[in-house]
Design a protein around this motif. Structure first.
Motif, PDB file in Angstrom:
ATOM      1  N   CYS A  87       2.672   2.819  -0.384  1.00 16.58           N
ATOM      2  CA  CYS A  87       2.558   4.085  -1.119  1.00 16.58           C
ATOM      3  C   CYS A  87       1.702   5.090  -0.367  1.00 16.58           C
ATOM      4  O   CYS A  87       1.998   6.298  -0.357  1.00 16.58           O
ATOM      5  CB  CYS A  87       1.975   3.828  -2.508  1.00 16.58           C
ATOM      6  N   ASN A  88       0.632   4.625   0.263  1.00 22.97           N
ATOM      7  CA  ASN A  88      -0.204   5.527   1.072  1.00 22.97           C
ATOM      8  C   ASN A  88       0.621   6.187   2.169  1.00 22.97           C
ATOM      9  O   ASN A  88       0.567   7.408   2.374  1.00 22.97           O
ATOM     10  CB  ASN A  88      -1.359   4.749   1.703  1.00 22.97           C
ATOM     11  N   LYS A  89       1.397   5.373   2.880  1.00 24.38           N
ATOM     12  CA  LYS A  89       2.179   5.890   4.008  1.00 24.38           C
ATOM     13  C   LYS A  89       3.291   6.820   3.528  1.00 24.38           C
ATOM     14  O   LYS A  89       3.559   7.860   4.129  1.00 24.38           O
ATOM     15  CB  LYS A  89       2.773   4.724   4.805  1.00 24.38           C
ATOM     16  N   PHE A  90       3.938   6.470   2.434  1.00 30.05           N
ATOM     17  CA  PHE A  90       5.086   7.245   1.951  1.00 30.05           C
ATOM     18  C   PHE A  90       4.660   8.553   1.316  1.00 30.05           C
ATOM     19  O   PHE A  90       5.348   9.584   1.447  1.00 30.05           O
ATOM     20  CB  PHE A  90       5.875   6.409   0.939  1.00 30.05           C
ATOM     21  N   ASN A  91       3.506   8.554   0.627  1.00 29.01           N
ATOM     22  CA  ASN A  91       3.084   9.736  -0.128  1.00 29.01           C
ATOM     23  C   ASN A  91       1.925  10.488   0.515  1.00 29.01           C
ATOM     24  O   ASN A  91       1.431  11.461  -0.068  1.00 29.01           O
ATOM     25  CB  ASN A  91       2.661   9.316  -1.542  1.00 29.01           C
ATOM     26  N   GLY A  92       1.470  10.055   1.689  1.00 31.45           N
ATOM     27  CA  GLY A  92       0.365  10.737   2.356  1.00 31.45           C
ATOM     28  C   GLY A  92      -0.950  10.588   1.611  1.00 31.45           C
ATOM     29  O   GLY A  92      -1.743  11.530   1.539  1.00 31.45           O
ATOM     30  N   LEU A  93      -1.223   9.384   1.072  1.00 27.36           N
ATOM     31  CA  LEU A  93      -2.446   9.137   0.319  1.00 27.36           C
ATOM     32  C   LEU A  93      -3.400   8.266   1.131  1.00 27.36           C
ATOM     33  O   LEU A  93      -3.060   7.793   2.218  1.00 27.36           O
ATOM     34  CB  LEU A  93      -2.090   8.442  -1.003  1.00 27.36           C
ATOM     35  N   SER A  94      -4.575   8.024   0.576  1.00 29.38           N
ATOM     36  CA  SER A  94      -5.577   7.254   1.328  1.00 29.38           C
ATOM     37  C   SER A  94      -6.348   6.301   0.416  1.00 29.38           C
ATOM     38  O   SER A  94      -7.557   6.150   0.536  1.00 29.38           O
ATOM     39  CB  SER A  94      -6.554   8.206   2.024  1.00 29.38           C
ATOM     40  N   TYR A  95      -5.648   5.650  -0.513  1.00 21.13           N
ATOM     41  CA  TYR A  95      -6.302   4.667  -1.365  1.00 21.13           C
ATOM     42  C   TYR A  95      -6.688   3.442  -0.538  1.00 21.13           C
ATOM     43  O   TYR A  95      -6.002   3.094   0.436  1.00 21.13           O
ATOM     44  CB  TYR A  95      -5.377   4.231  -2.499  1.00 21.13           C
ATOM     45  N   PRO A  96      -7.785   2.754  -0.882  1.00 20.86           N
ATOM     46  CA  PRO A  96      -8.134   1.509  -0.184  1.00 20.86           C
ATOM     47  C   PRO A  96      -6.971   0.516  -0.262  1.00 20.86           C
ATOM     48  O   PRO A  96      -6.332   0.376  -1.314  1.00 20.86           O
ATOM     49  CB  PRO A  96      -9.351   0.993  -0.970  1.00 20.86           C
ATOM     50  N   VAL A  97      -6.705  -0.165   0.839  1.00 27.29           N
ATOM     51  CA  VAL A  97      -5.583  -1.109   0.874  1.00 27.29           C
ATOM     52  C   VAL A  97      -6.043  -2.435   0.281  1.00 27.29           C
ATOM     53  O   VAL A  97      -6.357  -3.413   0.975  1.00 27.29           O
ATOM     54  CB  VAL A  97      -5.044  -1.267   2.310  1.00 27.29           C
ATOM     55  N   LEU A  98      -6.090  -2.439  -1.052  1.00 26.75           N
ATOM     56  CA  LEU A  98      -6.549  -3.579  -1.829  1.00 26.75           C
ATOM     57  C   LEU A  98      -5.710  -3.669  -3.105  1.00 26.75           C
ATOM     58  O   LEU A  98      -5.082  -2.678  -3.502  1.00 26.75           O
ATOM     59  CB  LEU A  98      -8.029  -3.404  -2.226  1.00 26.75           C
ATOM     60  N   PRO A  99      -5.675  -4.816  -3.752  1.00 25.63           N
ATOM     61  CA  PRO A  99      -5.028  -4.868  -5.070  1.00 25.63           C
ATOM     62  C   PRO A  99      -5.640  -3.815  -5.995  1.00 25.63           C
ATOM     63  O   PRO A  99      -6.866  -3.682  -6.070  1.00 25.63           O
ATOM     64  CB  PRO A  99      -5.334  -6.293  -5.549  1.00 25.63           C
ATOM     65  N   THR A 100      -4.797  -3.079  -6.684  1.00 23.86           N
ATOM     66  CA  THR A 100      -5.248  -1.855  -7.368  1.00 23.86           C
ATOM     67  C   THR A 100      -4.615  -1.733  -8.749  1.00 23.86           C
ATOM     68  O   THR A 100      -3.454  -2.105  -8.948  1.00 23.86           O
ATOM     69  CB  THR A 100      -4.871  -0.620  -6.520  1.00 23.86           C
ATOM     70  N   LEU A 101      -5.392  -1.191  -9.689  1.00 25.51           N
ATOM     71  CA  LEU A 101      -4.882  -0.811 -10.993  1.00 25.51           C
ATOM     72  C   LEU A 101      -4.829   0.705 -11.107  1.00 25.51           C
ATOM     73  O   LEU A 101      -5.783   1.389 -10.742  1.00 25.51           O
ATOM     74  CB  LEU A 101      -5.759  -1.376 -12.117  1.00 25.51           C
ATOM     75  N   PHE A 102      -3.687   1.226 -11.603  1.00 22.49           N
ATOM     76  CA  PHE A 102      -3.562   2.621 -12.011  1.00 22.49           C
ATOM     77  C   PHE A 102      -3.653   2.618 -13.541  1.00 22.49           C
ATOM     78  O   PHE A 102      -2.904   1.891 -14.211  1.00 22.49           O
ATOM     79  CB  PHE A 102      -2.209   3.201 -11.589  1.00 22.49           C
ATOM     80  N   LEU A 103      -4.557   3.419 -14.098  1.00 20.19           N
ATOM     81  CA  LEU A 103      -4.780   3.412 -15.537  1.00 20.19           C
ATOM     82  C   LEU A 103      -4.649   4.819 -16.105  1.00 20.19           C
ATOM     83  O   LEU A 103      -4.909   5.807 -15.404  1.00 20.19           O
ATOM     84  CB  LEU A 103      -6.180   2.876 -15.867  1.00 20.19           C
ATOM     85  N   GLU A 104      -4.257   4.905 -17.372  1.00 22.34           N
ATOM     86  CA  GLU A 104      -4.240   6.199 -18.047  1.00 22.34           C
ATOM     87  C   GLU A 104      -4.656   6.001 -19.498  1.00 22.34           C
ATOM     88  O   GLU A 104      -4.268   5.033 -20.155  1.00 22.34           O
ATOM     89  CB  GLU A 104      -2.861   6.856 -17.976  1.00 22.34           C
ATOM     90  N   PHE A 105      -5.453   6.958 -19.981  1.00 24.60           N
ATOM     91  CA  PHE A 105      -5.995   6.913 -21.328  1.00 24.60           C
ATOM     92  C   PHE A 105      -5.533   8.141 -22.092  1.00 24.60           C
ATOM     93  O   PHE A 105      -5.573   9.263 -21.572  1.00 24.60           O
ATOM     94  CB  PHE A 105      -7.528   6.878 -21.280  1.00 24.60           C
TER      95      PHE A 105
END
Length: 485
Positions: free
Chosen positions: A288-306
């Motif tokens: 996703c970082n490479k495809f979308n030009g992002l820079s999130y840490p390359v680790l298991p990750t949660l996306f959350l929304e409240f």
């Protein structure tokens, strides 16, 4: 050629009704096509190879099986007339929405007529006071929410792709918001369905839109998830929800898959009314970082929304942060305004294309298992180990708030050994889920490839019952044959 003339080709309507399920499919010829043309007009029919091939595949790895004819009906009466014509000539019917399915559901394995429903694209009735809307099958979820923008309401079921709403009903779709708002099964109130012989059924009664009922069999739910094998959905009444006062999104990285998924389970066990909680493993985050030009840490990750009130969000976020930090999670990276949130969730929704970009020219196949929440850490850890040992590319992403996750298998279809290993891996994964009291498909459906797994899941009596329902409603097996049962 008139409808009556087309019916006479097969000896009359009474003979059509009495044909056995095992009958041979009629050879689509010029006279039959002329009968279709007489109903829809010259501009709403095509036998061109390129058009037929476009309608013989979806986003899955299943090979293209084009229909003989593609038609674009413009109203329910045309759909009914066309269905009668096909029924009386033993011609298969394949409903088509946007072609975004992932299980080969539009493949015309017996040939026949593809009903492209995109020209039936009206929003028929919005009642903000009763929180419902009625739509035709050509309306997509984004088009509906754009229409609802000033009403204070929205339709939250979000599978990622801009799928047609009736197609989403047909496949029992869900997506990122299901943990709070439910799937299509919970959000469909009533359906108008054209049955294989052309009769028009309103599953909850014509124009009825109650929030609950105990009136007889639940016909609406029977058609939700039927994948076009029981009838053609021509209208759907859907439950709407109020747009929340406040919305905030966040990203949190973890040192391990176990830590990320343990956090998910604990958040749900604490009763935090989280709106979205999505998991991406390190391979998926890197893609996703490479495809979308992002820079999130390359680790298991949660996306959350409240979602909620401003005060309510403060409490939700505080509790969630405490849980993630106990499990070694990073500080939250926030996305508070609409533009930032859109960027974050676009990255998640682009996971399919980001995975394919890891191997240009490859094809994708998405697994779709769902297990009880308590078994989620175990199955994801075991699956990641299996991927590594099988030497396969399969980034993991999923709606872990529901216990549902996907391995997006990226493969070369010309490499027979790799195709074999992918097939063996996906079967192992599905049976691993079944052994944990889960399901082989949380939202994509059975389609072409999971019929054996469905039998293992629901058992001999379950399959026999489904076949009885299918034989009763579609005695000639014309509706999307070869799928589900």
């Amino acid at each position: 050629m008139t409808l009556q003339a087309a019916i006479r080709l097969n000896g009359g309507l009474s003979n059509c009704v009495n044909k056995a399920w095992s009958c041979r499919f009629y050879c689509v010829n010029t006279e039959f096509v002329d009968g279709l043309r007489a109903v829809v007009g010259e501009t709403n029919i095509s036998t061109a190879l390129a058009v037929r091939e476009q309608h013989g595949r979806d986003e899955s790895m299943h090979s293209c099986k084009p229909p003989d004819v593609v038609i674009w009906p413009e109203n329910v009466h045309q759909v009914s007339t066309l269905a009668k014509l096909c029924y009386c000539n033993n011609v298969a019917i394949i409903p088509y929405g946007t072609g975004t399915g992932l299980e080969g559901g539009v493949s015309a394995i017996k040939g026949g007529v593809c009903f492209n429903m995109t020209k039936m694209d009206k929003i028929l009735n919005l009642n903000a006071e009763d929180f419902y809307v009625t739509v035709e099958p050509g309306i997509t979820r984004k088009a509906l929410n754009s229409y609802l923008r000033d009403s204070g309401l929205w339709f939250p079921v979000d599978p990622g792709a801009d799928a047609s709403l009736c197609g989403m009903a047909a496949t029992g779709a869900s997506g990122t918001n299901a943990v709070r708002y439910g799937t299509m099964r919970e959000n469909v109130i009533n359906l108008e369905v054209v049955l294989p012989d052309g009769r028009i059924l309103n599953t909850a009664g014509k124009d009825r839109r109650f929030r609950k009922t105990s009136a007889g069999y639940n016909l609406t739910s029977m058609f939700v998830g039927s994948e076009g094998t029981l009838g053609i959905i021509t209208k759907a009444s859907l439950r709407l929800h109020g747009i929340p006062e406040a919305v905030v999104s966040a990203v949190c990285a973890f040192p391990s898959i176990q830590a990320a998924v343990d956090s998910t389970v604990q958040i749900l066990q604490c009763g935090i009314p989280i709106a979205r909680i999505e998991f991406l493993d390190d391979v998926m985050i890197d893609a996703c970082n490479k495809f979308n030009g992002l820079s999130y840490p390359v680790l298991p990750t949660l996306f959350l929304e409240f979602h909620g009130t401003k005060n309510g969000l403060r409490e939700q976020v505080q509790q969630t942060e405490e849980i993630t930090q106990i499990n070694g999670g990073s500080d939250f990276t926030w996305a508070k305004d609409q533009e930032e949130r859109n960027k974050l969730w676009t990255a998640r929704h682009n996971a399919w294309y980001a995975a394919l970009a890891l191997r240009p020219g490859s094809r994708g196949y998405s697994t779709d298992v769902c297990v009880p929440i308590s078994r989620l850490p175990e199955i994801i850890v075991e699956t990641r180990k299996d991927l590594i040992e099988s030497n396969l590319t399969g980034p993991i992403a999923g709606h872990v708030g529901d216990g549902n996750f996907h391995c997006i298998m990226v493969l070369n279809l010309d490499d027979k050994d790799e195709v074999r290993r992918v097939k063996e891996f996906t079967d192992r994964l599905a049976r691993r889920a079944l052994a944990m009291n889960g399901t082989c498909t949380g939202e994509h459906g059975i389609g072409l490839g999971k019929r054996q797994l469905l039998e293992e899941e629901i058992g001999e009596v379950g399959i026999a019952t489904m076949k009885q329902i299918k034989a009763t409603l579609d005695p000639k097996n014309l509706m999307n044959p070869g799928k589900v049962v």
